[in-house]
Motif scaffolding. Structure first.
Motif, PDB file in Angstrom:
ATOM      1  N   GLY A 390     -30.066 -88.861 -47.925  1.00 13.84           N
ATOM      2  CA  GLY A 390     -30.005 -87.835 -49.196  1.00 13.84           C
ATOM      3  C   GLY A 390     -30.386 -88.608 -50.511  1.00 13.84           C
ATOM      4  O   GLY A 390     -30.188 -87.826 -51.546  1.00 13.84           O
ATOM      5  N   ASP A 391     -30.833 -89.825 -50.335  1.00 15.57           N
ATOM      6  CA  ASP A 391     -31.641 -90.274 -51.731  1.00 15.57           C
ATOM      7  C   ASP A 391     -32.785 -91.419 -51.013  1.00 15.57           C
ATOM      8  O   ASP A 391     -32.792 -91.792 -50.145  1.00 15.57           O
ATOM      9  CB  ASP A 391     -30.586 -90.926 -52.662  1.00 15.57           C
ATOM     10  N   TYR A 392     -33.422 -91.901 -52.220  1.00 12.78           N
ATOM     11  CA  TYR A 392     -34.528 -92.944 -52.014  1.00 12.78           C
ATOM     12  C   TYR A 392     -34.086 -94.290 -52.255  1.00 12.78           C
ATOM     13  O   TYR A 392     -34.816 -94.971 -52.195  1.00 12.78           O
ATOM     14  CB  TYR A 392     -35.738 -92.223 -52.848  1.00 12.78           C
ATOM     15  N   GLU A 393     -32.632 -94.384 -52.618  1.00 11.99           N
ATOM     16  CA  GLU A 393     -32.449 -95.951 -53.231  1.00 11.99           C
ATOM     17  C   GLU A 393     -32.794 -96.965 -52.064  1.00 11.99           C
ATOM     18  O   GLU A 393     -33.427 -97.862 -52.597  1.00 11.99           O
ATOM     19  CB  GLU A 393     -30.865 -95.724 -53.567  1.00 11.99           C
ATOM     20  N   ARG A 394     -32.271 -96.697 -50.679  1.00  6.40           N
ATOM     21  CA  ARG A 394     -32.487 -97.821 -49.842  1.00  6.40           C
ATOM     22  C   ARG A 394     -34.098 -98.090 -49.749  1.00  6.40           C
ATOM     23  O   ARG A 394     -34.714 -99.151 -49.786  1.00  6.40           O
ATOM     24  CB  ARG A 394     -31.893 -97.467 -48.796  1.00  6.40           C
ATOM     25  N   ALA A 395     -34.991 -97.062 -49.794  1.00  3.36           N
ATOM     26  CA  ALA A 395     -36.478 -96.995 -49.454  1.00  3.36           C
ATOM     27  C   ALA A 395     -36.999 -97.928 -50.836  1.00  3.36           C
ATOM     28  O   ALA A 395     -37.939 -98.879 -50.690  1.00  3.36           O
ATOM     29  CB  ALA A 395     -37.182 -95.751 -49.555  1.00  3.36           C
ATOM     30  N   PHE A 396     -36.555 -97.763 -51.968  1.00  4.79           N
ATOM     31  CA  PHE A 396     -36.922 -98.465 -53.248  1.00  4.79           C
ATOM     32  C   PHE A 396     -36.790 -99.679 -53.174  1.00  4.79           C
ATOM     33  O   PHE A 396     -37.495-100.839 -53.280  1.00  4.79           O
ATOM     34  CB  PHE A 396     -36.604 -97.830 -54.442  1.00  4.79           C
ATOM     35  N   LEU A 397     -35.453-100.128 -52.794  1.00  6.54           N
ATOM     36  CA  LEU A 397     -34.933-101.759 -52.720  1.00  6.54           C
ATOM     37  C   LEU A 397     -35.671-102.252 -51.659  1.00  6.54           C
ATOM     38  O   LEU A 397     -36.028-103.517 -51.801  1.00  6.54           O
ATOM     39  CB  LEU A 397     -33.393-101.594 -52.680  1.00  6.54           C
ATOM     40  N   THR A 398     -35.726-101.759 -50.460  1.00  6.49           N
ATOM     41  CA  THR A 398     -36.395-102.467 -49.473  1.00  6.49           C
ATOM     42  C   THR A 398     -37.995-102.864 -49.706  1.00  6.49           C
ATOM     43  O   THR A 398     -38.498-103.992 -49.349  1.00  6.49           O
ATOM     44  CB  THR A 398     -36.596-101.542 -48.268  1.00  6.49           C
ATOM     45  N   SER A 399     -38.751-101.715 -50.387  1.00  6.16           N
ATOM     46  CA  SER A 399     -39.943-102.235 -50.740  1.00  6.16           C
ATOM     47  C   SER A 399     -40.133-103.034 -51.731  1.00  6.16           C
ATOM     48  O   SER A 399     -41.076-104.015 -51.834  1.00  6.16           O
ATOM     49  CB  SER A 399     -40.580-100.810 -51.462  1.00  6.16           C
ATOM     50  N   GLY A 400     -38.881-103.285 -52.915  1.00  5.67           N
ATOM     51  CA  GLY A 400     -38.969-104.079 -53.608  1.00  5.67           C
ATOM     52  C   GLY A 400     -38.934-105.681 -53.212  1.00  5.67           C
ATOM     53  O   GLY A 400     -39.374-106.560 -53.637  1.00  5.67           O
TER      54      GLY A 400
END
Length: 435
Positions: A390-400
């Motif tokens: 439902g959101d992109y938060e985990r994607a952003f944190l993993t990439s970071g």
């Protein structure tokens, strides 16, 4: 023969070639930036979820990368001009047909296969090949400017495409992109020249004592496969390809594809989200040009460490910035924009140092393939995360987190290993050339 290679005084035709190359990369960058604007309109019109649309984008990104090494080999064998014209024809045709699609497999075929393959023929290896042929001086600076053209493509196209989509729909926007790709082919056909020697010149800044590059003759597919085989035996190749995998995952695949949809999730209008990406393009034009200048003067490993470290920090804070768009997103745009593809000039320089100038374009082509595999993985993965979570938060944190890890291992490139020789691929012979 006039062997002038002046770095001052008379105007050198190398700058015309650089300008044409910038124009080609600018146009193809505009094409590749379009999916970020089209995801939500396609979702609304056809009911396709973001994971499905992201799969087509992933195919596009994979082909963009995998075709690069073969394109570099074809540029050496058949010529840059013919390769670029074929690329622009494929791109214009594929994009022009997308308004007719009605099913997900149409999107996969046209935007994934045709457009992905076409843009792959003018990937980052085009800039590396032109710089190696036409410039003996200011290579880092020129490559930085050419690399920055991908960001400038966003600057020019994204706000315009978002505005067209908002006013008259996504189909006219696709036709605009196709028309631009077709128009760029005209000056390339009329003005592009393969090598300085075609005009009786030496590369810009060269002297008669400058070591010449070589002209490959033989099977370009064999040259590309042999380069990959040799690269897989090199630790430096794995480090360079691994770092570029993360680079692609954190730029084209994640932010380039999903930032606008993520902005919409937080109530930020599509045109404003596109303008944010365009602002990154403006900052990256300065950042990547400066990176090219720095790559001629500083340790390229240290530069990459800083670039990936800053990018990782920015991604970790992005979910918080999206929640406070009034002040957070401009900060993110500044940091991420300056850093967007500043990694390219140092990576090209390290590739050239490891494998030699003659073989650098093909080897860099495989490293770019790793970049696009990372981009494809992030585009598909982030779309799936958004669909399931439902959101992109985990994607952003993993990439970071991946960027921060990469900041450490890039310092090992070129360490504790002897310099690579400049091997000649199996059945590919080399002959002298002033170019």
């Amino acid at each position: 023969m006039d062997t002038r290679g002046e770095s001052s005084g008379a105007f050198h035709y190398a700058w015309v070639i650089a300008g044409l190359t910038f124009l080609v990369l600018l146009a193809t960058a505009g094409v590749r930036s379009a999916p970020g604007v089209l995801i939500v309109p396609l979702e609304r019109e056809f009911g396709w979820d973001r994971a499905t649309i992201s799969l087509a984008v992933s195919v596009n990104l994979v082909l963009y990368g995998l075709i690069g090494p073969f394109a570099a080999a074809f540029m050496g064998r058949l010529g840059i001009r013919r390769t670029v014209l074929a690329s622009l024809l494929f791109v214009a045709t594929g994009v022009a047909l997308t308004p007719l699609m009605t099913a997900p497999w149409h999107l996969m075929l046209l935007w994934g296969v045709v457009v992905g393959g076409g843009t792959g023929m003018t990937a980052l290896v085009l800039g590396a090949t032109v710089v190696n042929r036409w410039f003996a001086e200011r290579r880092g600076l020129v490559l930085g400017v050419l690399t920055a053209s991908t960001a400038t493509g966003q600057l020019v196209f994204l706000p315009m495409l978002a505005s067209v989509v908002a006013r008259v729909g996504w189909r006219p926007a696709a036709l605009v992109v196709a028309g631009v790709a077709a128009a760029v082919a005209i000056p390339v056909a009329l003005l592009f020249r393969e090598r300085p020697s075609d005009l009786g010149l030496m590369p810009y800044g060269a002297s008669p004592a400058t070591e010449s590059l070589a002209v490959a003759v033989g099977n370009p597919f064999v040259a590309a496969i042999d380069a990959l085989r040799d690269g897989l035996r090199s630790r430096d190749f794995w480090l360079l390809a691994g770092s570029f995998f993360v680079c692609g995952a954190s730029t084209n695949g994640l932010i380039g594809t999903h930032l606008i949809p993520a902005c919409l999730d937080y109530g930020i209008p599509e045109v404003q989200g596109a303008s944010l990406l365009a602002a990154m393009g403006l900052f990256d034009l300065a950042g990547t040009t400066a990176s090219g200048w720095l790559s001629d003067r500083w340790d390229n490993r240290v530069l990459l460490c800083w670039y990936y470290g800053l990018r990782g920090v920015a991604l970790v804070f992005l979910p918080s910035f999206l929640g406070s768009a009034a002040w957070g997103l401009p900060i993110f745009a500044l940091i991420y924009g300056l850093d967007w593809i500043a990694t390219v000039p140092p990576t090209v320089k390290l590739t050239s140092d490891a494998f030699g100038k003659a073989r650098a374009p093909v080897m860099f082509g495989w490293i770019v393939a790793a970049h696009q595999l990372g981009a494809a993985a992030a585009a598909l993965g982030a779309g799936a995360v958004r669909t399931w979570m439902g959101d992109y938060e985990r994607a952003f944190l993993t990439s970071g987190a991946l960027c921060l890890i990469t900041a450490g291992f890039v310092l090992r490139i070129g360490r504790d290993s002897p310099p690579e020789s400049e091997p000649v691929p199996g059945d590919v012979q080399l002959e002298p050339s002033l170019g």
